[in-house]
Design a protein around this motif. Structure first.
Motif, PDB file in Angstrom:
ATOM      1  N   LYS A  71       0.932  -0.908   0.089  1.00  0.00           N
ATOM      2  CA  LYS A  71      -0.042   0.138   0.269  1.00  0.00           C
ATOM      3  C   LYS A  71       1.482   0.929  -0.218  1.00  0.00           C
ATOM      4  O   LYS A  71       1.764   1.006   0.347  1.00  0.00           O
ATOM      5  N   GLU A  72       0.292   2.233  -0.638  1.00  0.00           N
ATOM      6  CA  GLU A  72       0.676   3.479  -0.589  1.00  0.00           C
ATOM      7  C   GLU A  72       1.236   4.141   1.306  1.00  0.00           C
ATOM      8  O   GLU A  72       0.361   4.072   1.879  1.00  0.00           O
ATOM      9  N   ILE A  73       2.191   4.386   1.199  1.00  0.00           N
ATOM     10  CA  ILE A  73       2.146   4.827   3.149  1.00  0.00           C
ATOM     11  C   ILE A  73       2.797   5.726   2.739  1.00  0.00           C
ATOM     12  O   ILE A  73       4.375   6.532   2.708  1.00  0.00           O
ATOM     13  N   ILE A  74       2.452   7.231   3.615  1.00  0.00           N
ATOM     14  CA  ILE A  74       3.168   8.481   3.328  1.00  0.00           C
ATOM     15  C   ILE A  74       3.976   8.741   4.951  1.00  0.00           C
ATOM     16  O   ILE A  74       3.000   8.069   6.203  1.00  0.00           O
ATOM     17  N   THR A  75       5.132   8.532   5.201  1.00  0.00           N
ATOM     18  CA  THR A  75       5.494   9.286   6.191  1.00  0.00           C
ATOM     19  C   THR A  75       5.230  10.297   7.539  1.00  0.00           C
ATOM     20  O   THR A  75       5.697  11.485   6.360  1.00  0.00           O
ATOM     21  N   VAL A  76       4.458  10.757   8.323  1.00  0.00           N
ATOM     22  CA  VAL A  76       4.129  11.854   9.199  1.00  0.00           C
ATOM     23  C   VAL A  76       5.036  11.459   9.899  1.00  0.00           C
ATOM     24  O   VAL A  76       4.918  11.342  11.426  1.00  0.00           O
ATOM     25  N   PHE A  77       6.585  12.719  10.616  1.00  0.00           N
ATOM     26  CA  PHE A  77       7.600  13.355  10.826  1.00  0.00           C
ATOM     27  C   PHE A  77       6.916  14.279  12.038  1.00  0.00           C
ATOM     28  O   PHE A  77       6.593  15.210  12.114  1.00  0.00           O
ATOM     29  N   ASN A  78       6.012  13.397  13.291  1.00  0.00           N
ATOM     30  CA  ASN A  78       5.786  14.391  14.133  1.00  0.00           C
ATOM     31  C   ASN A  78       6.560  14.676  15.384  1.00  0.00           C
ATOM     32  O   ASN A  78       7.605  14.192  15.391  1.00  0.00           O
ATOM     33  N   LYS A  79       5.951  15.530  15.620  1.00  0.00           N
ATOM     34  CA  LYS A  79       6.469  16.395  17.034  1.00  0.00           C
ATOM     35  C   LYS A  79       7.265  17.253  17.229  1.00  0.00           C
ATOM     36  O   LYS A  79       8.539  16.937  17.008  1.00  0.00           O
ATOM     37  N   ALA A  80       7.593  17.454  15.665  1.00  0.00           N
ATOM     38  CA  ALA A  80       8.733  18.779  15.081  1.00  0.00           C
ATOM     39  C   ALA A  80       8.992  20.027  15.861  1.00  0.00           C
ATOM     40  O   ALA A  80      10.349  19.883  15.673  1.00  0.00           O
ATOM     41  N   ASP A  81       8.447  20.510  16.667  1.00  0.00           N
ATOM     42  CA  ASP A  81       9.023  21.342  17.575  1.00  0.00           C
ATOM     43  C   ASP A  81      10.080  21.071  18.351  1.00  0.00           C
ATOM     44  O   ASP A  81      10.319  21.351  19.583  1.00  0.00           O
ATOM     45  N   LEU A  82       9.841  19.480  18.122  1.00  0.00           N
ATOM     46  CA  LEU A  82      10.820  19.196  19.786  1.00  0.00           C
ATOM     47  C   LEU A  82      12.328  18.425  19.456  1.00  0.00           C
ATOM     48  O   LEU A  82      13.379  18.662  19.717  1.00  0.00           O
TER      49      LEU A  82
ATOM     50  N   ARG B 161      14.768  14.135   4.257  1.00  0.00           N
ATOM     51  CA  ARG B 161      15.980  13.835   2.765  1.00  0.00           C
ATOM     52  C   ARG B 161      15.691  12.155   2.340  1.00  0.00           C
ATOM     53  O   ARG B 161      16.025  11.010   1.445  1.00  0.00           O
ATOM     54  N   ASP B 162      16.249  11.560   3.809  1.00  0.00           N
ATOM     55  CA  ASP B 162      16.281   9.614   3.964  1.00  0.00           C
ATOM     56  C   ASP B 162      14.903   9.082   3.513  1.00  0.00           C
ATOM     57  O   ASP B 162      15.158   8.179   2.776  1.00  0.00           O
ATOM     58  N   TYR B 163      13.647  10.090   3.757  1.00  0.00           N
ATOM     59  CA  TYR B 163      12.201   9.103   3.280  1.00  0.00           C
ATOM     60  C   TYR B 163      11.517  10.749   2.724  1.00  0.00           C
ATOM     61  O   TYR B 163      10.949  11.481   3.644  1.00  0.00           O
ATOM     62  N   PRO B 164      11.707  10.619   0.933  1.00  0.00           N
ATOM     63  CA  PRO B 164      11.098  11.373   0.822  1.00  0.00           C
ATOM     64  C   PRO B 164       9.441  11.163  -0.088  1.00  0.00           C
ATOM     65  O   PRO B 164       9.041  12.508   0.294  1.00  0.00           O
ATOM     66  N   ASN B 165       9.193   9.954   1.294  1.00  0.00           N
ATOM     67  CA  ASN B 165       7.809  10.512   0.559  1.00  0.00           C
ATOM     68  C   ASN B 165       6.831  10.511   2.289  1.00  0.00           C
ATOM     69  O   ASN B 165       6.375   9.690   2.744  1.00  0.00           O
ATOM     70  N   SER B 166       7.248  11.728   2.450  1.00  0.00           N
ATOM     71  CA  SER B 166       7.645  11.886   4.252  1.00  0.00           C
ATOM     72  C   SER B 166       7.165  13.757   4.519  1.00  0.00           C
ATOM     73  O   SER B 166       7.027  14.371   3.227  1.00  0.00           O
ATOM     74  N   VAL B 167       6.364  13.959   5.051  1.00  0.00           N
ATOM     75  CA  VAL B 167       5.884  15.132   5.666  1.00  0.00           C
ATOM     76  C   VAL B 167       6.026  14.859   7.346  1.00  0.00           C
ATOM     77  O   VAL B 167       6.337  14.435   8.068  1.00  0.00           O
ATOM     78  N   VAL B 168       6.629  16.924   6.820  1.00  0.00           N
ATOM     79  CA  VAL B 168       6.996  17.040   9.000  1.00  0.00           C
ATOM     80  C   VAL B 168       6.616  17.906   9.780  1.00  0.00           C
ATOM     81  O   VAL B 168       5.123  19.057   8.854  1.00  0.00           O
ATOM     82  N   ILE B 169       5.343  17.343  11.121  1.00  0.00           N
ATOM     83  CA  ILE B 169       3.991  18.243  11.044  1.00  0.00           C
ATOM     84  C   ILE B 169       4.739  18.225  13.258  1.00  0.00           C
ATOM     85  O   ILE B 169       4.992  17.505  13.277  1.00  0.00           O
ATOM     86  N   SER B 170       3.808  18.992  14.001  1.00  0.00           N
ATOM     87  CA  SER B 170       3.249  19.088  15.149  1.00  0.00           C
ATOM     88  C   SER B 170       2.168  19.205  15.136  1.00  0.00           C
ATOM     89  O   SER B 170       1.429  20.373  15.177  1.00  0.00           O
ATOM     90  N   ALA B 171       1.588  17.697  15.669  1.00  0.00           N
ATOM     91  CA  ALA B 171       0.042  17.696  15.771  1.00  0.00           C
ATOM     92  C   ALA B 171       0.093  19.018  16.573  1.00  0.00           C
ATOM     93  O   ALA B 171      -1.427  19.176  16.693  1.00  0.00           O
ATOM     94  N   LEU B 172       0.320  18.866  18.038  1.00  0.00           N
ATOM     95  CA  LEU B 172       0.258  19.499  19.031  1.00  0.00           C
ATOM     96  C   LEU B 172      -0.223  21.186  18.542  1.00  0.00           C
ATOM     97  O   LEU B 172      -0.914  21.125  19.176  1.00  0.00           O
ATOM     98  N   HIS B 173       0.654  21.502  18.396  1.00  0.00           N
ATOM     99  CA  HIS B 173       0.495  23.140  18.000  1.00  0.00           C
ATOM    100  C   HIS B 173       0.520  23.174  16.360  1.00  0.00           C
ATOM    101  O   HIS B 173       0.165  24.495  16.333  1.00  0.00           O
ATOM    102  N   GLY B 174      -0.655  22.243  15.962  1.00  0.00           N
ATOM    103  CA  GLY B 174      -1.246  22.393  14.580  1.00  0.00           C
ATOM    104  C   GLY B 174      -0.391  22.771  13.606  1.00  0.00           C
ATOM    105  O   GLY B 174      -0.623  23.205  12.395  1.00  0.00           O
ATOM    106  N   LYS B 175       0.945  22.776  13.358  1.00  0.00           N
ATOM    107  CA  LYS B 175       1.937  23.024  12.209  1.00  0.00           C
ATOM    108  C   LYS B 175       2.205  22.191  11.812  1.00  0.00           C
ATOM    109  O   LYS B 175       1.954  20.382  11.460  1.00  0.00           O
ATOM    110  N   GLY B 176       1.587  22.247   9.905  1.00  0.00           N
ATOM    111  CA  GLY B 176       2.413  20.689   9.115  1.00  0.00           C
ATOM    112  C   GLY B 176       0.472  20.092   8.904  1.00  0.00           C
ATOM    113  O   GLY B 176       0.644  19.757   7.673  1.00  0.00           O
ATOM    114  N   LYS B 177      -0.636  21.032   8.896  1.00  0.00           N
ATOM    115  CA  LYS B 177      -1.497  20.453   8.665  1.00  0.00           C
ATOM    116  C   LYS B 177      -2.255  20.653   7.247  1.00  0.00           C
ATOM    117  O   LYS B 177      -2.149  19.174   6.260  1.00  0.00           O
ATOM    118  N   GLU B 178      -0.927  21.977   6.489  1.00  0.00           N
ATOM    119  CA  GLU B 178      -1.815  22.367   4.985  1.00  0.00           C
ATOM    120  C   GLU B 178      -0.907  21.006   4.610  1.00  0.00           C
ATOM    121  O   GLU B 178      -1.368  20.293   3.291  1.00  0.00           O
TER     122      GLU B 178
END
Length: 559
Positions: free
Chosen positions: A453-464, A475-492
């Protein structure tokens, strides 16, 4: 009735070691050696001829409390040839072992010796037959039990659980500590053991068992938790040798699941896993599950059923499997009726999946920041920027050494992952061993057969995490997104990434619907995005982006 069976009718006065009446009866049988097993009430409950064997006491119900002796004693009548089995006194916590020499008419009594609240050896005493008539052994037993209780209790309240953790790897012990505190048990210390060949009897060597015994007293602990799964034999031997509750990592995880399960489905799944784990640990013990006592390792939906024997456990397992099979069928029917793609959140426990769920859906799922806070699947519907409705699913987190029986029991819940169109692998980017944790999740997904299946890696807790580390991760995981879910960053960014995948399964079409077919409009708006729309006397003209499956159904309306 066998003549010897008449011995079972004897009942000595409480506290008496021997009576003349019993002695006369034994002499009449004219045997070289007769061994009698008696309880503290003076009742003969079994007998044995010849050399004293452990069969006489094995399987007989006796007191399990380490603050008391077993309440049983052995009386051996012999004619001078016997080997003293003093080890039986300590192994089975006997009130005493008494040998009566039929030729010389004297008794040799072996009592357990107790120092600092522990059984440490034996003490011998000899009596003639006349002295034995006025000797009350129960008075001595009560004094011994009083000594036994002084240190054995460690002054710990019955409801208070204090644990010593045992494992070979520091990082794994840290995780075990988190699991233990999640189970509401206080951790008092860790004991590290070297990686080596596992002892089949005790898992650890005798030297380490002795060290744990000393630590138990010094740290006032009453639970030992091992970082690996113990075999039934190891579990039984360790409890017998240490005198406290022993549980392993598997049982600890099951205990946490039992506390966290909220829905009927979750409770059934946990109970099934618990019973499958406990069943082999009862085989050969002839014991009830009540011997586990309360507290950690015994909690959960099945707690009221812990007084059932092996046969009834098997019947209960069969019933639970049937109930869960019905649930799976109902889930399959529900999934067949879904029109929208499913996006499933997966990841290591406590990576922040529920927080990501709240960020995407505003579902207000409780994000507790502790291990296995989510057990039951949560489904919520959202609308993507491309106008497509999708279902987001939050499922149970994975962990290293996740019990196989637990995965099997949660089959119905994990099928949400199997049926998903897209997986979001949520990763705690601040964790020092994130790649090892990602590998654990990868292995579990491989076992489920969903790596295609298609897997998108979501690197959470980016604020830390520092920006340069986040850049390296992307760079190591091209199909990824960086977010901080707790602070609402990266949702878009995350929604756009999801939309990019979903739109791959969509097609642009131009349609003309007559007004009597206008009911299709609602379906098109729900499942796709309308780009242009106009009306004339003949009907409605549309340009829309819709799923391929829906486009096939609207084929006759294409222009």
């Amino acid at each position: 009735m066998n003549n010897l069976d008449k011995l079972l009718e004897f009942r000595l006065e409480r506290g008496k070691l021997i009576t003349q009446q019993l002695l006369n009866k034994v002499v009449d049988f004219n045997e070289e050696q007769i061994n009698l097993l008696l309880n503290r009430k003076g009742q003969v409950i079994d007998y044995q001829l010849g050399t004293l064997q452990t069969d006489l006491i094995e399987g007989v119900r006796r007191r399990r409390s380490k603050k008391r002796l077993s309440g049983l004693r052995i009386l051996v009548f012999h004619k001078g040839k016997r080997r003293i089995k003093k080890e039986l006194v300590l192994k089975y916590r006997l009130d005493n072992l008494t040998y009566f020499n039929l030729n010389r008419q004297y008794l040799e009594i072996i009592f357990p010796e107790i120092k600092q609240g522990r059984l440490t050896g034996i003490a011998k005493q000899q009596l003639g037959l006349k002295e034995a008539d006025t000797f009350n052994y129960v008075d001595i037993v009560y004094k011994l039990e009083e000594e036994l209780s002084h240190v054995e209790t460690h002054q710990i309240k019955q409801s208070q659980e204090r644990a010593i953790l045992v494992g070979s790897k520091e990082e794994s012990l840290k995780e075990l500590k988190n699991l233990t505190t999640t189970a509401k048990v206080e951790v008092v210390t860790n004991l590290t053991i070297r990686d080596r060949v596992v002892d089949p009897a005790y898992y650890i060597g005798q030297g380490k068992v002795s060290q744990i015994k000393r630590t138990l007293i010094n740290q006032q602990a009453n639970v030992i938790i091992f970082d690996d799964e113990l075999t039934p034999a190891q579990y039984s031997n360790l409890e017998e040798g240490l005198g406290v509750k022993v549980i392993d990592r598997t049982q600890l995880i099951l205990d946490i699941f039992a506390q966290q399960a909220q829905t009927k489905e979750g409770q059934l799944q946990v109970e099934l896993a618990q019973l499958k784990y406990l069943l082999p640990r009862l085989i050969g013990q002839g014991a009830k599950m009540s011997r586990l006592g309360g507290g950690i390792g015994t909690r959960g939906p099945g707690e009221t059923k812990l007084e059932i024997d092996r046969r009834r456990i098997r019947k209960r397992i069969h019933r639970l499997k049937k109930d869960l099979k019905k649930i799976r069928k109902n889930r399959q029917l529900q999934r067949k009726n879904r029109r929208h793609p499913v996006i499933s959140l997966v990841g290591y426990t406590n990576a922040g999946k529920s927080t990501v769920m709240n960020l995407l859906t505003k579902a207000e799922v409780e994000a507790k920041g502790r291990l296995f806070a989510t057990l039951d699947s949560t489904l919520r519907q959202i609308k993507l920027p491309i106008g497509r409705q999708v279902i987001v699913s939050d499922t149970v987190g994975f962990i290293k050494k996740l019990p196989h029986d637990l995965i099997a029991a949660f089959k119905a819940t994990l099928e949400e992952i199997k049926e998903a169109n897209l997986l979001l692998h949520v990763v705690d980017s601040s964790h020092p061993n994130l790649k090892e944790r990602m590998a654990v999740v990868h292995d579990e997904l491989e076992d489920l057969g969903v790596l295609d299946k298609e897997i998108i890696t979501v690197f959470n807790k980016a604020d830390l995490v520092a920006d340069n580390k986040l850049d390296l991760l992307q760079r190591d995981y091209p199909n990824s997104v960086v977010i901080s879910a707790l602070h609402g960053k990266g949702k878009e960014r995350l929604l756009n990434k999801i939309s990019s995948f979903i739109v791959q399964g969509m097609i642009k079409v131009k349609l003309k619907l007559s007004y009597d077919k206008a009911n299709w409009l609602d379906r098109i708006y729900q499942e796709g995005r309308v780009l242009n729309r106009s009306y004339d006397n003949q009907g409605i003209k549309l340009e829309a982006q819709i799923p391929n499956r829906l486009a096939a159904k609207l084929k006759k309306y294409k222009i």
